[in-house]
Motif scaffolding. Structure first.
Motif, PDB file in Angstrom:
ATOM      1  N   VAL A   1     -52.469 -78.385  89.062  1.00  0.00           N
ATOM      2  CA  VAL A   1     -52.931 -79.344  87.902  1.00  0.00           C
ATOM      3  C   VAL A   1     -52.723 -78.267  86.740  1.00  0.00           C
ATOM      4  N   TYR A   2     -52.168 -79.067  85.666  1.00  0.00           N
ATOM      5  CA  TYR A   2     -51.999 -78.394  84.239  1.00  0.00           C
ATOM      6  C   TYR A   2     -52.567 -79.309  83.259  1.00  0.00           C
ATOM      7  N   THR A   3     -53.642 -78.750  82.538  1.00  0.00           N
ATOM      8  CA  THR A   3     -54.484 -79.548  81.683  1.00  0.00           C
ATOM      9  C   THR A   3     -54.017 -79.415  80.065  1.00  0.00           C
ATOM     10  N   GLY A   4     -54.307 -80.487  79.429  1.00  0.00           N
ATOM     11  CA  GLY A   4     -54.121 -80.200  78.128  1.00  0.00           C
ATOM     12  C   GLY A   4     -55.051 -81.138  77.117  1.00  0.00           C
ATOM     13  N   CYS A   5     -55.135 -80.826  75.818  1.00  0.00           N
ATOM     14  CA  CYS A   5     -55.992 -81.520  74.808  1.00  0.00           C
ATOM     15  C   CYS A   5     -55.180 -81.733  73.768  1.00  0.00           C
ATOM     16  N   ASN A   6     -55.613 -82.607  72.643  1.00  0.00           N
ATOM     17  CA  ASN A   6     -54.607 -82.709  71.386  1.00  0.00           C
ATOM     18  C   ASN A   6     -54.996 -81.715  70.428  1.00  0.00           C
ATOM     19  N   ILE A   7     -54.110 -81.111  69.802  1.00  0.00           N
ATOM     20  CA  ILE A   7     -54.380 -80.080  68.898  1.00  0.00           C
ATOM     21  C   ILE A   7     -53.767 -80.374  67.480  1.00  0.00           C
ATOM     22  N   GLU A   8     -54.844 -80.676  66.539  1.00  0.00           N
ATOM     23  CA  GLU A   8     -54.068 -81.312  65.435  1.00  0.00           C
ATOM     24  C   GLU A   8     -53.992 -80.179  64.146  1.00  0.00           C
ATOM     25  N   ASN A   9     -53.248 -80.716  62.984  1.00  0.00           N
ATOM     26  CA  ASN A   9     -52.883 -79.448  62.042  1.00  0.00           C
ATOM     27  C   ASN A   9     -52.962 -80.117  60.741  1.00  0.00           C
ATOM     28  N   ALA A  10     -53.171 -79.408  59.722  1.00  0.00           N
ATOM     29  CA  ALA A  10     -53.474 -79.777  58.385  1.00  0.00           C
ATOM     30  C   ALA A  10     -52.155 -80.371  57.887  1.00  0.00           C
ATOM     31  N   GLY A  11     -51.083 -79.956  58.370  1.00  0.00           N
ATOM     32  CA  GLY A  11     -49.912 -80.560  58.115  1.00  0.00           C
ATOM     33  C   GLY A  11     -49.717 -81.540  59.405  1.00  0.00           C
ATOM     34  N   TYR A  12     -50.117 -82.468  59.166  1.00  0.00           N
ATOM     35  CA  TYR A  12     -50.266 -83.685  60.105  1.00  0.00           C
ATOM     36  C   TYR A  12     -49.202 -83.802  61.231  1.00  0.00           C
ATOM     37  N   THR A  13     -47.821 -83.576  60.790  1.00  0.00           N
ATOM     38  CA  THR A  13     -46.787 -83.968  61.651  1.00  0.00           C
ATOM     39  C   THR A  13     -46.810 -82.745  62.755  1.00  0.00           C
ATOM     40  N   ALA A  14     -47.459 -81.869  62.481  1.00  0.00           N
ATOM     41  CA  ALA A  14     -47.571 -80.466  63.402  1.00  0.00           C
ATOM     42  C   ALA A  14     -48.573 -80.709  64.585  1.00  0.00           C
ATOM     43  N   THR A  15     -49.290 -81.817  64.549  1.00  0.00           N
ATOM     44  CA  THR A  15     -50.081 -82.013  65.771  1.00  0.00           C
ATOM     45  C   THR A  15     -49.456 -82.307  67.020  1.00  0.00           C
ATOM     46  N   ASN A  16     -50.059 -81.723  67.935  1.00  0.00           N
ATOM     47  CA  ASN A  16     -49.352 -81.879  69.469  1.00  0.00           C
ATOM     48  C   ASN A  16     -50.578 -82.714  70.145  1.00  0.00           C
ATOM     49  N   CYS A  17     -49.994 -83.711  70.801  1.00  0.00           N
ATOM     50  CA  CYS A  17     -50.674 -84.748  71.795  1.00  0.00           C
ATOM     51  C   CYS A  17     -51.298 -83.933  72.982  1.00  0.00           C
ATOM     52  N   ALA A  18     -52.144 -84.430  73.540  1.00  0.00           N
ATOM     53  CA  ALA A  18     -52.786 -83.806  74.991  1.00  0.00           C
ATOM     54  C   ALA A  18     -51.697 -83.766  75.931  1.00  0.00           C
ATOM     55  N   GLU A  19     -50.909 -84.754  76.008  1.00  0.00           N
ATOM     56  CA  GLU A  19     -50.104 -84.867  77.032  1.00  0.00           C
ATOM     57  C   GLU A  19     -49.045 -83.816  77.064  1.00  0.00           C
ATOM     58  N   ARG A  20     -48.329 -83.558  75.730  1.00  0.00           N
ATOM     59  CA  ARG A  20     -47.316 -82.697  75.408  1.00  0.00           C
ATOM     60  C   ARG A  20     -47.963 -81.349  75.823  1.00  0.00           C
ATOM     61  N   THR A  21     -49.137 -80.922  75.341  1.00  0.00           N
ATOM     62  CA  THR A  21     -49.823 -79.811  75.529  1.00  0.00           C
ATOM     63  C   THR A  21     -49.699 -79.278  77.032  1.00  0.00           C
ATOM     64  N   ALA A  22     -50.099 -80.319  78.035  1.00  0.00           N
ATOM     65  CA  ALA A  22     -50.133 -80.169  79.343  1.00  0.00           C
ATOM     66  C   ALA A  22     -48.948 -79.873  79.897  1.00  0.00           C
ATOM     67  N   PHE A  23     -47.648 -80.967  79.518  1.00  0.00           N
ATOM     68  CA  PHE A  23     -46.197 -80.453  79.976  1.00  0.00           C
ATOM     69  C   PHE A  23     -45.621 -79.270  79.581  1.00  0.00           C
ATOM     70  N   PHE A  24     -45.922 -79.039  78.247  1.00  0.00           N
ATOM     71  CA  PHE A  24     -45.325 -77.637  77.767  1.00  0.00           C
ATOM     72  C   PHE A  24     -45.907 -76.367  78.449  1.00  0.00           C
ATOM     73  N   LYS A  25     -47.374 -76.469  78.685  1.00  0.00           N
ATOM     74  CA  LYS A  25     -48.025 -75.545  79.334  1.00  0.00           C
ATOM     75  C   LYS A  25     -47.303 -75.359  80.872  1.00  0.00           C
ATOM     76  N   ALA A  26     -47.118 -76.534  81.485  1.00  0.00           N
ATOM     77  CA  ALA A  26     -46.701 -76.514  82.863  1.00  0.00           C
ATOM     78  C   ALA A  26     -45.326 -75.911  82.948  1.00  0.00           C
TER      79      ALA A  26
END
Ligand code: THU
Length: 149
Positions: A47-72
């Motif tokens: 199991v790979y986990t993820g959370c959303n990670i926001e950014n002051a440059g809003y478009t650089a925000t990463n969703c929880a799902e993509r965090t999990a996929f990219f970690k995996a």
């Protein structure tokens, strides 16, 4: 078992939802206060986990799902069975979760690594309140690797 005949034990679903809930505390959301946690199940049981990670440059925000996929994927995994997603606005009592459906970019990322007919997307409100969809249901006519083959 769900309606489509893909074996997904309730115990496994509950475990994934629990894991997704646990990730909410890592969610970095100073701009939206909208917390999302994800738990991605590989076919080998990892199991790979993820959370959303926001950014002051809003478009650089990463969703929880993509965090999990990219970690995996970074760790060498490319075969996935299911993902549990849990999300909602932060309140004084903690995150108040409702069904949180993956954004279009996350669906596209799923399309790259998952079989749309069998990959299970568990949208949870609580441990025993959830809905399960295939990627195909959430992303009909999605463009994927097969289109370039
Ligand atoms: N978000 C996710 O992490 N996953 C979703 O499925 C929908 C949206 C995040 C992105 C942003 O940090 C916040 O939720 C509000 O859009």
């Amino acid at each position: 078992n769900d309606k489509r005949g893909v074996k997904m034990e309730k115990e496994m679903i509950n475990q994934l939802i629990d894991t997704a809930i646990y990730q909410l505390k890592y969610s970095y959301t100073p701009y939206s206060n909208f917390k999302v946690g994800a738990a991605l199940l590989a076919k080998n049981g990892q199991v790979y986990t993820g959370c959303n990670i926001e950014n002051a440059g809003y478009t650089a925000t990463n969703c929880a799902e993509r965090t999990a996929f990219f970690k995996a994927v970074y760790e060498g995994e490319r075969n996935f069975k299911a993902i549990a997603i849990m999300g909602g606005p932060e309140t004084v009592k903690g995150p108040d979760c409702d069904i949180c459906a993956p954004c279009g970019i996350c669906r596209q990322v799923m399309m790259e690594f998952c079989d749309p007919e069998t990959f299970q997307i568990i949208l949870a409100v609580s441990k025993d309140k959830y809905d399960v969809f295939t990627l195909r249901e959430l992303f009909p006519l999605g463009f994927g690797p097969a289109d370039l083959a």
